[in-house]
Design an enzyme around this catalytic site. Structure first.
Site, PDB file in Angstrom:
ATOM      1  N   ARG A  54      -8.410  -4.445   3.127  1.00  0.00           N
ATOM      2  CA  ARG A  54      -9.841  -3.416   3.015  1.00  0.00           C
ATOM      3  C   ARG A  54      -9.822  -2.957   1.524  1.00  0.00           C
ATOM      4  O   ARG A  54     -10.608  -3.072   0.836  1.00  0.00           O
ATOM      5  CB  ARG A  54      -9.317  -2.594   3.997  1.00  0.00           C
ATOM      6  CG  ARG A  54     -10.701  -1.697   4.287  1.00  0.00           C
ATOM      7  CD  ARG A  54     -10.094  -0.806   5.263  1.00  0.00           C
ATOM      8  NE  ARG A  54      -9.941  -1.348   6.702  1.00  0.00           N
ATOM      9  CZ  ARG A  54     -10.581  -1.602   7.513  1.00  0.00           C
ATOM     10  NH1 ARG A  54     -11.997  -1.186   7.204  1.00  0.00           N
ATOM     11  NH2 ARG A  54     -10.280  -2.161   8.635  1.00  0.00           N
ATOM     12  N   THR A  55      -8.560  -2.445   0.961  1.00  0.00           N
ATOM     13  CA  THR A  55      -8.665  -1.737  -0.277  1.00  0.00           C
ATOM     14  C   THR A  55      -8.808  -2.780  -1.382  1.00  0.00           C
ATOM     15  O   THR A  55      -9.570  -2.449  -2.470  1.00  0.00           O
ATOM     16  CB  THR A  55      -7.343  -0.855  -0.199  1.00  0.00           C
ATOM     17  OG1 THR A  55      -7.139  -0.276   0.581  1.00  0.00           O
ATOM     18  CG2 THR A  55      -7.376  -0.129  -1.935  1.00  0.00           C
ATOM     19  N   LYS A  83      10.619 -12.452  -7.369  1.00  0.00           N
ATOM     20  CA  LYS A  83      11.682 -12.909  -8.229  1.00  0.00           C
ATOM     21  C   LYS A  83      12.491 -11.939  -8.842  1.00  0.00           C
ATOM     22  O   LYS A  83      13.436 -11.996  -9.761  1.00  0.00           O
ATOM     23  CB  LYS A  83      11.450 -14.041  -9.449  1.00  0.00           C
ATOM     24  CG  LYS A  83      10.486 -15.243  -8.902  1.00  0.00           C
ATOM     25  CD  LYS A  83      10.411 -16.140 -10.152  1.00  0.00           C
ATOM     26  CE  LYS A  83       9.475 -17.306  -9.661  1.00  0.00           C
ATOM     27  NZ  LYS A  83       7.774 -16.771  -9.825  1.00  0.00           N
ATOM     28  N   ARG A 104      -1.125  -1.580  -5.724  1.00  0.00           N
ATOM     29  CA  ARG A 104      -0.498  -1.113  -4.510  1.00  0.00           C
ATOM     30  C   ARG A 104       0.771  -1.462  -4.311  1.00  0.00           C
ATOM     31  O   ARG A 104       0.988  -2.792  -4.740  1.00  0.00           O
ATOM     32  CB  ARG A 104      -1.595  -1.518  -3.124  1.00  0.00           C
ATOM     33  CG  ARG A 104      -1.025  -0.929  -1.859  1.00  0.00           C
ATOM     34  CD  ARG A 104      -1.991  -1.346  -0.908  1.00  0.00           C
ATOM     35  NE  ARG A 104      -1.630  -0.753   0.289  1.00  0.00           N
ATOM     36  CZ  ARG A 104      -2.527   0.481   0.893  1.00  0.00           C
ATOM     37  NH1 ARG A 104      -3.542   0.802   0.096  1.00  0.00           N
ATOM     38  NH2 ARG A 104      -2.247   0.818   2.093  1.00  0.00           N
ATOM     39  N   HIS A 133      -3.118   8.008  -2.442  1.00  0.00           N
ATOM     40  CA  HIS A 133      -3.864   7.190  -2.177  1.00  0.00           C
ATOM     41  C   HIS A 133      -5.469   7.654  -2.964  1.00  0.00           C
ATOM     42  O   HIS A 133      -6.545   7.991  -2.074  1.00  0.00           O
ATOM     43  CB  HIS A 133      -4.270   6.652  -0.921  1.00  0.00           C
ATOM     44  CG  HIS A 133      -4.985   5.255  -0.788  1.00  0.00           C
ATOM     45  ND1 HIS A 133      -5.482   4.692  -1.858  1.00  0.00           N
ATOM     46  CD2 HIS A 133      -5.413   4.526   0.244  1.00  0.00           C
ATOM     47  CE1 HIS A 133      -6.241   3.544  -1.155  1.00  0.00           C
ATOM     48  NE2 HIS A 133      -6.032   3.500   0.035  1.00  0.00           N
TER      49      HIS A 133
END
Ligand SMILES: [Zn+2]
Lengths: 309, 146
Positions: A54-55, A83, A104, A133
């Site tokens: 969504r974001t 990695k 994020r 957020h």
């Protein structure tokens, strides 16, 4: 000046800067075509170490609608993070390619690390664990401003899990900075707002607030109702859960007691805390909220890049 | 009270909260000192009841920020040729860098290699520090400072 800045915590922005972003977002809503090439030739990197479709889609669509391009990854396993590359090194590399980044990451404070290692590229925190957020908060603010016409003198009700919900905390902290707002906090005893919100933000700031256990008793006075999900496992005991669970579900019956111009917000995804029958009520704003989320991200990208249209 | 010779050139760390002297002694690495050091514990004090004192017969480099973080009550006296040349009253620093670490397992500092641990003073009255990254309150119980 927002140009070249990072956005990590909603509190990084002054209320004047918030107004500036929201004003631009509202101009974009009125005339989106005027902004369709505002970011031509610019690249947004979406660095998603954990999936949040969504974001991510909201950020990517925002950039595409400004005429810009998008690169990035949508989960850690498809990136160099799998990695073992550090956030700092990823940012140093991405900075060579992109003009702005939205990140994020599951760890709290990761966005601060990213910002500290970016020399020129603005970093937008698209969620750092359960911490901040900011674009969700800006989305909430734009929705309120667009639908209520103001961010002042509002009676703001927040219902459900007020203890763990970071969107709730950010919204309280931010709206508490605007004049004349008061808060109605509706939650089971075990999910009340944390002490620091009650003591340091509300009480110390002299901001009026009342606490309720049941939504049906509180809904009549609200201008805004912000719903969040109450998870069964958050309750300490089953009796409380059974006694209170229906109090945190908004349905047509409860909505009858609300003001005719109240708006209902929800950060989505919704589970069962808002009955589907509420969706057709004109006061239900939560699906429109997603659209405002895209507009506010468009405005934010433009401001941080310092581009005009 | 026990008498300790006056210092010709060096530093006196006074008004240490009783019991914290040993931590400062260790932090300053005085166990490896090649010069004279007097560590006096539980000295009667009108103001504090009892206190600890450190007398160091040498001018050493001291990070007052870290020392203020360990104990904001401390006063430091710098002595040269048996005269006081500087007196410093410590206080809680606004920031502490690279001294203590965050105990929040969800914090980025728990996995990111090169990050310097940073804390800010969030409540002076209660001497509360929070992690600059995740805002978690630093709890000395979980992890001894320094
Ligand atoms: Zn931390």
């Amino acid at each position: 000046m927002l140009k070249g800045r990072h956005l990590i915590d909603p509190m990084d922005l002054s209320i004047e800067e918030i107004d500036e972003v929201l004003e631009l977002a509202q101009r974009i809503i009125r005339e989106p075509e005027r902004f369709s090439s505002a970011c031509r030739g610019r690249i947004l990197a979406t660095l998603f170490y954990e999936p949040s479709t969504r974001t991510r889609l909201s950020f990517e669509t925002a950039m595409l609608r400004l005429g810009g391009e998008v690169i990035g990854f949508s989960e850690a396993s498809s990136s160099s993070a799998s990695k073992g590359e550090s956030v700092a090194d990823t940012i140093r590399t991405v900075e060579c390619y992109a003009d702005i980044a939205a990140m994020r990451h599951p760890k709290e404070g990761s966005a601060r690390v990213a910002a500290a290692n970016s020399r020129t590229m603005p970093v937008i925190n698209a969620g750092d664990g359960g911490h901040h957020h900011p674009t969700q908060t800006l989305t909430d603010l734009l929705t309120i401003r667009e639908l209520k016409g103001t961010l002042e003198d509002l009676t703001v009700g927040l219902c459900g899990d007020l203890k763990f919900g970071r969107t709730v905390h950010s919204l309280i902290k931010t709206l508490a900075r605007f004049r004349g707002n008061s808060f109605t906090l509706i939650s089971p005893p075990e999910l009340k707002v944390p002490d620091y919100i009650r003591d340091e933000v509300l009480a110390r700031g002299g901001i009026p607030f009342v606490e309720y256990e049941r939504l049906e008793n509180a809904i009549a006075s609200l201008d805004i109702l912000y719903m969040t999900r109450v998870q069964r496992e958050r309750f300490f005991n089953e009796d409380d859960y059974l006694r209170l669970k229906n109090s945190y579900i908004l349905d047509a019956e409860k909505l009858k007691k609300a003001k005719s111009d109240m708006i209902v917000l929800h950060p989505l995804p919704r589970v069962n805390e808002i009955a589907v029958e509420v969706d057709s009520d004109p006061r239900a704003a939560y699906f429109r909220q997603a659209k405002y989320g895209m507009y506010v991200r468009m405005a934010l990208i433009m401001k941080l890049l310092g581009v005009e249209a | 009270m026990m008498t300790i010779n006056a210092i010709k050139k060096g530093i006196v760390i006074d008004h240490i909260t009783a019991g914290r002297g040993i931590r400062i002694f260790k932090y300053l690495g005085l166990d490896k000192a090649k010069f004279t050091v007097a560590f006096i514990m539980n000295v009667p004090s009108v103001k504090m009841g009892t206190k600890d004192i450190l007398k160091i017969e040498n001018v050493i480099d001291i990070d007052y920020t870290v020392l203020g973080f360990i104990d904001p009550n401390i006063t430091i006296t710098v002595i040269d040729e048996e005269k006081v040349i500087k007196k410093i009253k410590l206080s809680l620093p606004d920031r502490v860098e690279g001294v203590i670490s965050c105990s929040n397992p969800r914090c980025i500092t728990s996995i990111e290699q090169e990050v310097v641990q940073r804390f800010y003073l969030s409540d002076r009255k209660r001497a509360t520090y929070r992690c600059e990254y995740c805002d978690e309150i630093y709890s000395p119980k979980a992890q001894e400072p320094v």
